[in-house]
Design a protein around this motif. Structure first.
Motif, mmCIF file in Angstrom:
data_model
loop_
_atom_site.group_PDB
_atom_site.id
_atom_site.type_symbol
_atom_site.label_atom_id
_atom_site.label_comp_id
_atom_site.label_asym_id
_atom_site.label_seq_id
_atom_site.Cartn_x
_atom_site.Cartn_y
_atom_site.Cartn_z
ATOM 1 N N THR A 36 -5.993 2.091 -0.583
ATOM 2 C CA THR A 36 -6.842 2.673 -1.610
ATOM 3 C C THR A 36 -6.409 2.428 -3.138
ATOM 4 O OG1 THR A 36 -6.364 4.793 -1.616
ATOM 5 C CG2 THR A 36 -8.121 4.214 -0.278
ATOM 6 N N PHE A 37 -7.148 2.733 -4.065
ATOM 7 C CA PHE A 37 -6.686 2.811 -5.398
ATOM 8 C C PHE A 37 -5.852 4.077 -5.541
ATOM 9 C CE2 PHE A 37 -9.736 -0.513 -6.682
ATOM 10 C CZ PHE A 37 -8.961 -1.451 -7.286
ATOM 11 N N ARG A 42 -11.965 2.499 -3.113
ATOM 12 C CA ARG A 42 -11.526 1.195 -2.648
ATOM 13 C C ARG A 42 -11.979 0.272 -3.486
ATOM 14 N NH1 ARG A 42 -10.193 1.253 2.668
ATOM 15 N NH2 ARG A 42 -11.431 -0.597 3.097
ATOM 16 N N ALA A 252 -9.691 -4.042 0.223
ATOM 17 C CA ALA A 252 -9.418 -2.875 -0.735
ATOM 18 C C ALA A 252 -7.930 -2.750 -0.895
ATOM 19 C CB ALA A 252 -9.938 -1.769 -0.158
ATOM 20 N N PRO A 253 -7.329 -2.129 -1.925
ATOM 21 C CA PRO A 253 -8.098 -1.855 -3.383
ATOM 22 C C PRO A 253 -8.560 -3.131 -3.927
ATOM 23 C CG PRO A 253 -5.873 -1.740 -3.586
ATOM 24 C CD PRO A 253 -5.990 -1.706 -2.213
#
Length: 322
Positions: A36-37, A42, A252-253
């Motif tokens: 994820t960020f 995402r 993702a991200p």
């Protein structure tokens, strides 16, 4: 972590096709990206090819009208095609909306006197030819960051490494992010990891990569990925709106880039192309709205990163020379 109260996303046509006994195979959890960020989310959004203050104003107005969230706006003609006043105006307008502004460094090989880029093989493409071109990219980077730009777009591995070193040395602001252009984007996991190690904070992959390719990349790198959901014609003209949910699941991200096919090229931009540039800027935002509507209809519009977020998180780098 997935919220159990949120219904699972569905694939396009899933219910009807299942009722007709031609449903798709189950998705494999092993294919999904675990990344994820930083700060959550995402996916983020990007409107590319925003070539000056007037185009930026059109994008911001249309985004408000159509309720299109924007994390990043990028420009393709280059820092050297903008005056200091124009750059400052763009920086201030983006900052008011807490949007990251990304400007391209140059010069590029396709615009200089090198003949190999005009052959069938395209030679070295957009890469910076010779020391002078490298110096020009550095000059652009220093000038842009001094005017408040905090994201730089690069199309050369040597330029990327040089700007990363300059950032580490404090010559460029520490919070500057470096984005790799789709025009030199990697097509395999080893190459993607190399760009991360050279200093890339996000990497634009070609839009013809398959979902399986994205999974392969995510097994070796967590660096944010950029991908045209609709690619300009010179990048293939691909339109992948119905695949967005799967692209997010695998990649993702991921930055969702809303480009535009079937439109004339506008680089390098000048006022002789004003009407076309403003019209295509407006339409890119509308394409974003269409893409986000598709995500919503399929129940896959959750997990967007918070607006205003821009940093990539902790990434792996090559050791800097002493």
């Amino acid at each position: 972590m997935t919220d159990p109260s949120v219904p699972a996303a569905r694939r396009p046509g899933e219910q009807v096709l299942a009722a007709l006994d031609i449903g798709a195979p189950n998705l494999s959890p092993a294919d999904a990206s675990p990344h994820t960020f930083p700060g959550g989310g995402r996916w983020r959004t990007e409107i590319p090819s925003c070539e000056g203050p007037e185009a930026l104003a059109v994008v911001l107005k249309e985004a408000s009208r159509l309720d299109v969230p924007i994390h990043r706006i990028s420009q393709g003609s280059g820092v050297w095609m903008l005056t200091d006043t124009e750059i400052t105006e763009m920086v201030e307008a983006a900052a008011e909306r807490d949007i990251e502004l990304c400007l391209f460094t140059g010069p590029r090989g396709t615009w200089d006197i090198g003949g190999s880029t005009r052959t069938d093989s395209r030679g070295a493409g957009l890469r910076a030819r010779g020391h002078d071109a490298l110096a020009g990219c550095v000059e652009d980077a220093v000038r842009a960051t001094e005017l408040g730009v905090r994201c730089l777009l690069v199309a050369d591995e040597g330029v990327l490494w040089t700007l990363h070193r300059a950032r580490a040395a404090g010559i460029l602001p520490a919070g500057t992010t470096l984005k790799v252009s789709a025009l030199i984007g990697p097509v395999n996991p080893a190459a993607y990891a190399v760009y991360e190690h050279l200093g890339a904070d996000s990497v634009n992959v070609p839009s013809d990569l398959t979902p399986a390719h994205l999974t392969e990349i995510r097994r070796v790198s967590a660096a944010p990925m950029d991908m045209y959901i609709e690619a300009p014609d010179d990048l293939g003209g691909y339109v992948r709106m119905y695949e967005i949910a799967e692209l997010i699941r695998r990649g993702a991200p991921l930055y969702l880039k809303f480009g535009l096919s079937k439109a004339p090229g506008i680089y390098p931009y000048g006022h002789h192309m004003r009407e076309l540039t403003l019209a295509t800027a407006r339409e890119r935002v509308r394409r974003g709205r269409l893409a986000l509507d598709l995500l919503a209809r399929h129940g896959a519009d959750t997990d967007m990163a918070p607006l205003g977020s821009r940093l990539p998180g902790t990434l792996r780098r090559f050791e800097l020379p002493a």
